[in-house]
Structure formats: C-alpha cells, structure tokens
Design a protein around this motif. Structure first.
Motif, PDB file in Angstrom:
ATOM      1  N   ALA A  85       0.493  -0.791   0.107  1.00 37.85           N
ATOM      2  CA  ALA A  85       0.101   0.257   0.196  1.00 37.85           C
ATOM      3  C   ALA A  85       0.892   1.204  -0.199  1.00 37.85           C
ATOM      4  O   ALA A  85       0.553   1.791  -0.532  1.00 37.85           O
ATOM      5  CB  ALA A  85      -0.972  -0.054   1.064  1.00 37.85           C
ATOM      6  N   LEU A  86       1.773   0.969   0.671  1.00 39.66           N
ATOM      7  CA  LEU A  86       2.462   2.693   0.692  1.00 39.66           C
ATOM      8  C   LEU A  86       3.056   2.529  -0.386  1.00 39.66           C
ATOM      9  O   LEU A  86       4.038   3.744  -0.988  1.00 39.66           O
ATOM     10  CB  LEU A  86       3.384   2.326   1.587  1.00 39.66           C
ATOM     11  N   VAL A  87       4.251   1.797  -1.051  1.00 41.25           N
ATOM     12  CA  VAL A  87       4.734   1.611  -2.458  1.00 41.25           C
ATOM     13  C   VAL A  87       4.227   1.767  -3.615  1.00 41.25           C
ATOM     14  O   VAL A  87       3.932   2.897  -4.221  1.00 41.25           O
ATOM     15  CB  VAL A  87       5.950   0.099  -2.790  1.00 41.25           C
ATOM     16  N   PHE A  88       2.282   1.658  -4.005  1.00 42.11           N
ATOM     17  CA  PHE A  88       1.647   1.560  -4.405  1.00 42.11           C
ATOM     18  C   PHE A  88       1.116   3.149  -4.614  1.00 42.11           C
ATOM     19  O   PHE A  88       1.197   3.672  -5.647  1.00 42.11           O
ATOM     20  CB  PHE A  88       0.291   0.998  -5.103  1.00 42.11           C
ATOM     21  N   THR A  89       1.070   4.087  -3.275  1.00 43.09           N
ATOM     22  CA  THR A  89       0.426   5.083  -2.902  1.00 43.09           C
ATOM     23  C   THR A  89       1.382   5.859  -3.302  1.00 43.09           C
ATOM     24  O   THR A  89       1.354   6.862  -4.600  1.00 43.09           O
ATOM     25  CB  THR A  89       0.409   5.150  -1.504  1.00 43.09           C
ATOM     26  N   ILE A  90       3.218   5.884  -3.782  1.00 41.24           N
ATOM     27  CA  ILE A  90       4.429   6.690  -3.726  1.00 41.24           C
ATOM     28  C   ILE A  90       4.143   6.695  -5.770  1.00 41.24           C
ATOM     29  O   ILE A  90       4.526   7.796  -5.888  1.00 41.24           O
ATOM     30  CB  ILE A  90       5.362   6.320  -2.755  1.00 41.24           C
ATOM     31  N   VAL A  91       4.602   5.180  -5.682  1.00 40.08           N
ATOM     32  CA  VAL A  91       4.336   5.373  -7.450  1.00 40.08           C
ATOM     33  C   VAL A  91       2.982   6.011  -8.009  1.00 40.08           C
ATOM     34  O   VAL A  91       3.220   6.817  -9.349  1.00 40.08           O
ATOM     35  CB  VAL A  91       4.257   3.856  -7.675  1.00 40.08           C
ATOM     36  N   ALA A  92       1.731   6.022  -7.643  1.00 38.00           N
ATOM     37  CA  ALA A  92       0.338   6.941  -8.046  1.00 38.00           C
ATOM     38  C   ALA A  92       0.395   7.761  -7.894  1.00 38.00           C
ATOM     39  O   ALA A  92       0.211   9.109  -8.628  1.00 38.00           O
ATOM     40  CB  ALA A  92      -0.585   6.331  -7.395  1.00 38.00           C
ATOM     41  N   ALA A  93       1.136   8.989  -6.487  1.00 40.72           N
ATOM     42  CA  ALA A  93       1.409  10.226  -6.283  1.00 40.72           C
ATOM     43  C   ALA A  93       2.057  10.490  -7.670  1.00 40.72           C
ATOM     44  O   ALA A  93       2.370  11.536  -8.284  1.00 40.72           O
ATOM     45  CB  ALA A  93       1.875  10.377  -5.279  1.00 40.72           C
ATOM     46  N   VAL A  94       3.656  10.122  -8.147  1.00 39.95           N
ATOM     47  CA  VAL A  94       4.702  10.358  -8.924  1.00 39.95           C
ATOM     48  C   VAL A  94       4.223  10.394 -10.359  1.00 39.95           C
ATOM     49  O   VAL A  94       3.933  11.461 -11.086  1.00 39.95           O
ATOM     50  CB  VAL A  94       5.674   9.931  -8.756  1.00 39.95           C
ATOM     51  N   LYS A  95       3.182   9.037 -10.797  1.00 39.73           N
ATOM     52  CA  LYS A  95       2.804   9.158 -11.856  1.00 39.73           C
ATOM     53  C   LYS A  95       1.811   9.889 -11.870  1.00 39.73           C
ATOM     54  O   LYS A  95       1.104  10.455 -13.195  1.00 39.73           O
ATOM     55  CB  LYS A  95       2.136   7.820 -11.800  1.00 39.73           C
ATOM     56  N   ALA A  96       0.877  10.673 -11.125  1.00 39.13           N
ATOM     57  CA  ALA A  96      -0.080  11.345 -11.662  1.00 39.13           C
ATOM     58  C   ALA A  96       0.100  12.584 -11.450  1.00 39.13           C
ATOM     59  O   ALA A  96       0.002  13.663 -11.653  1.00 39.13           O
ATOM     60  CB  ALA A  96      -1.298  11.652 -10.422  1.00 39.13           C
ATOM     61  N   TYR A  97       1.651  13.729 -11.188  1.00 39.20           N
ATOM     62  CA  TYR A  97       2.148  14.342 -11.132  1.00 39.20           C
ATOM     63  C   TYR A  97       2.518  14.862 -12.334  1.00 39.20           C
ATOM     64  O   TYR A  97       2.643  15.555 -12.295  1.00 39.20           O
ATOM     65  CB  TYR A  97       3.187  14.570 -10.138  1.00 39.20           C
ATOM     66  N   GLU A  98       3.562  13.050 -12.581  1.00 39.28           N
ATOM     67  CA  GLU A  98       3.770  13.235 -14.346  1.00 39.28           C
ATOM     68  C   GLU A  98       2.060  13.250 -15.546  1.00 39.28           C
ATOM     69  O   GLU A  98       3.034  13.538 -16.706  1.00 39.28           O
ATOM     70  CB  GLU A  98       4.220  12.406 -14.750  1.00 39.28           C
ATOM     71  N   GLY A  99       1.408  13.150 -14.620  1.00 39.85           N
ATOM     72  CA  GLY A  99       0.377  13.542 -15.620  1.00 39.85           C
ATOM     73  C   GLY A  99      -0.214  12.425 -16.395  1.00 39.85           C
ATOM     74  O   GLY A  99      -0.771  12.267 -17.383  1.00 39.85           O
ATOM     75  N   ASN A 100      -0.274  11.246 -15.710  1.00 37.59           N
ATOM     76  CA  ASN A 100       0.048   9.985 -16.357  1.00 37.59           C
ATOM     77  C   ASN A 100      -1.288   8.854 -15.588  1.00 37.59           C
ATOM     78  O   ASN A 100      -1.683   9.212 -14.040  1.00 37.59           O
ATOM     79  CB  ASN A 100       1.443   8.595 -16.275  1.00 37.59           C
ATOM     80  N   GLU A 101      -1.810   7.749 -16.195  1.00 45.29           N
ATOM     81  CA  GLU A 101      -3.284   7.314 -15.415  1.00 45.29           C
ATOM     82  C   GLU A 101      -2.008   5.275 -14.877  1.00 45.29           C
ATOM     83  O   GLU A 101      -0.762   6.009 -15.629  1.00 45.29           O
ATOM     84  CB  GLU A 101      -3.539   6.392 -16.414  1.00 45.29           C
ATOM     85  N   TYR A 102      -2.261   6.090 -13.422  1.00 47.50           N
ATOM     86  CA  TYR A 102      -2.069   4.490 -12.771  1.00 47.50           C
ATOM     87  C   TYR A 102      -2.281   3.689 -12.073  1.00 47.50           C
ATOM     88  O   TYR A 102      -3.082   4.271 -11.464  1.00 47.50           O
ATOM     89  CB  TYR A 102      -1.054   4.871 -11.584  1.00 47.50           C
ATOM     90  N   ARG A 103      -2.634   2.435 -12.491  1.00 44.87           N
ATOM     91  CA  ARG A 103      -4.026   1.216 -12.320  1.00 44.87           C
ATOM     92  C   ARG A 103      -2.862   0.503 -11.496  1.00 44.87           C
ATOM     93  O   ARG A 103      -2.380  -0.210 -11.770  1.00 44.87           O
ATOM     94  CB  ARG A 103      -4.326   0.163 -13.680  1.00 44.87           C
ATOM     95  N   ILE A 104      -3.292   0.477 -10.403  1.00 50.89           N
ATOM     96  CA  ILE A 104      -3.000   0.069  -9.462  1.00 50.89           C
ATOM     97  C   ILE A 104      -2.580  -1.544  -9.500  1.00 50.89           C
ATOM     98  O   ILE A 104      -3.936  -1.387  -9.151  1.00 50.89           O
ATOM     99  CB  ILE A 104      -3.314   0.954  -7.981  1.00 50.89           C
ATOM    100  N   PRO A 105      -1.791  -2.140  -8.633  1.00 56.66           N
ATOM    101  CA  PRO A 105      -1.933  -3.300  -8.862  1.00 56.66           C
ATOM    102  C   PRO A 105      -2.882  -4.399  -8.179  1.00 56.66           C
ATOM    103  O   PRO A 105      -2.710  -3.678  -6.728  1.00 56.66           O
ATOM    104  CB  PRO A 105      -0.238  -4.219  -8.465  1.00 56.66           C
ATOM    105  N   LEU A 106      -3.449  -5.478  -8.002  1.00 56.75           N
ATOM    106  CA  LEU A 106      -4.314  -6.076  -7.472  1.00 56.75           C
ATOM    107  C   LEU A 106      -5.708  -5.394  -6.772  1.00 56.75           C
ATOM    108  O   LEU A 106      -5.853  -5.252  -5.796  1.00 56.75           O
ATOM    109  CB  LEU A 106      -3.548  -6.128  -5.896  1.00 56.75           C
ATOM    110  N   VAL A 107      -6.075  -4.207  -7.780  1.00 54.73           N
ATOM    111  CA  VAL A 107      -7.079  -3.749  -7.032  1.00 54.73           C
ATOM    112  C   VAL A 107      -8.477  -4.037  -7.571  1.00 54.73           C
ATOM    113  O   VAL A 107      -8.253  -4.191  -9.310  1.00 54.73           O
ATOM    114  CB  VAL A 107      -6.623  -2.527  -7.590  1.00 54.73           C
ATOM    115  N   PHE A 108      -9.772  -4.398  -7.376  1.00 54.40           N
ATOM    116  CA  PHE A 108     -10.982  -4.393  -7.761  1.00 54.40           C
ATOM    117  C   PHE A 108     -11.421  -2.767  -8.007  1.00 54.40           C
ATOM    118  O   PHE A 108     -11.351  -2.106  -7.311  1.00 54.40           O
ATOM    119  CB  PHE A 108     -11.886  -5.786  -7.296  1.00 54.40           C
ATOM    120  N   ARG A 109     -11.636  -2.820  -9.552  1.00 50.61           N
ATOM    121  CA  ARG A 109     -12.860  -0.939  -9.629  1.00 50.61           C
ATOM    122  C   ARG A 109     -14.154  -1.440  -9.083  1.00 50.61           C
ATOM    123  O   ARG A 109     -14.718  -1.780 -10.349  1.00 50.61           O
ATOM    124  CB  ARG A 109     -12.005  -1.568 -10.525  1.00 50.61           C
ATOM    125  N   LEU A 110     -14.762  -0.667  -7.980  1.00 48.85           N
ATOM    126  CA  LEU A 110     -16.109  -0.636  -7.530  1.00 48.85           C
ATOM    127  C   LEU A 110     -16.582   0.600  -8.821  1.00 48.85           C
ATOM    128  O   LEU A 110     -17.512   0.790  -8.717  1.00 48.85           O
ATOM    129  CB  LEU A 110     -16.171  -1.476  -6.621  1.00 48.85           C
TER     130      LEU A 110
END
Length: 112
Positions: A85-110
C-alpha cells in the motif's frame, strides 16, 4: 492514457495530492480533493476513483489478513499488504504528478 498534454500543473498537483494527503488522512483528505476538483479535471477524477478503489481493495486485504492471524499467516500478510500500500501510493503520486494514468495492481474497480 496520458493526460500530460491536456492537464495543467495545478491539475497534476491536485491529482498527486490525493495520494499524498492519504498518507496523513486516509479517507477525508483525498475525498475532499476529489469532490472539489472531479468536475474540473479528468485527471483528478481518474485518480480520485483509482484511489478509492485502492482504499476499498486494500481495506479488504487488511481485514482478510487480520482474520488470518488466527492461523498465524496473517501476521506476515498484514505487513506485506501495508508495504504494498505504501509503495503503490508513492508510485501513484509520482505518476499523477507526471500527468499519467496508473492502475494500481491488485485493485478491484468498483467505482467506475
């Protein structure tokens, strides 16, 4: 999909703040940012949905790990879930700041 060409630096900052604020206020900070900015920015809306799907999924994984503590394996899996959770949160923050989509692994999308 890449939003970088269409998104301003403010939009990218707000999208990354969804993840960064989650480190301090798991639910309330990201919810406020998402609700205030989701109609103004596709990027913020995408990352808001992705974060709350992530929160739901990893919440379920944490509950399962807690139950598994009865058979001792949960003491290991809870640490794994927390680290991921910590690692994916940091990676997602960086990807969001770059303006990219990031699909976090092992997430079911409700939330779609």
């Amino acid at each position: 999909m890449e939003y970088q060409k269409n998104s301003s630096s403010d939009e990218r900052l707000m999208a990354s703040l969804i993840y960064i604020s989650s480190l301090f206020t798991t639910f309330l900070g990201p919810l406020i940012i998402w609700l205030l900015k989701k109609d103004d920015s596709e990027l913020v809306n995408y990352h808001g949905k992705e974060y709350f799907n992530f929160l739901i999924s990893y919440g379920v994984y944490s509950i399962i790990s807690t139950v598994l503590m009865i058979v001792l394996i949960g003491f290991i899996t809870i640490w794994i879930v927390g680290a991921l959770a910590l690692v994916f949160t940091i990676v997602a923050a960086v990807k969001a700041y770059e303006g990219n989509e990031y699909r976090i692994p092992l997430v079911f999308r409700l939330i779609k």
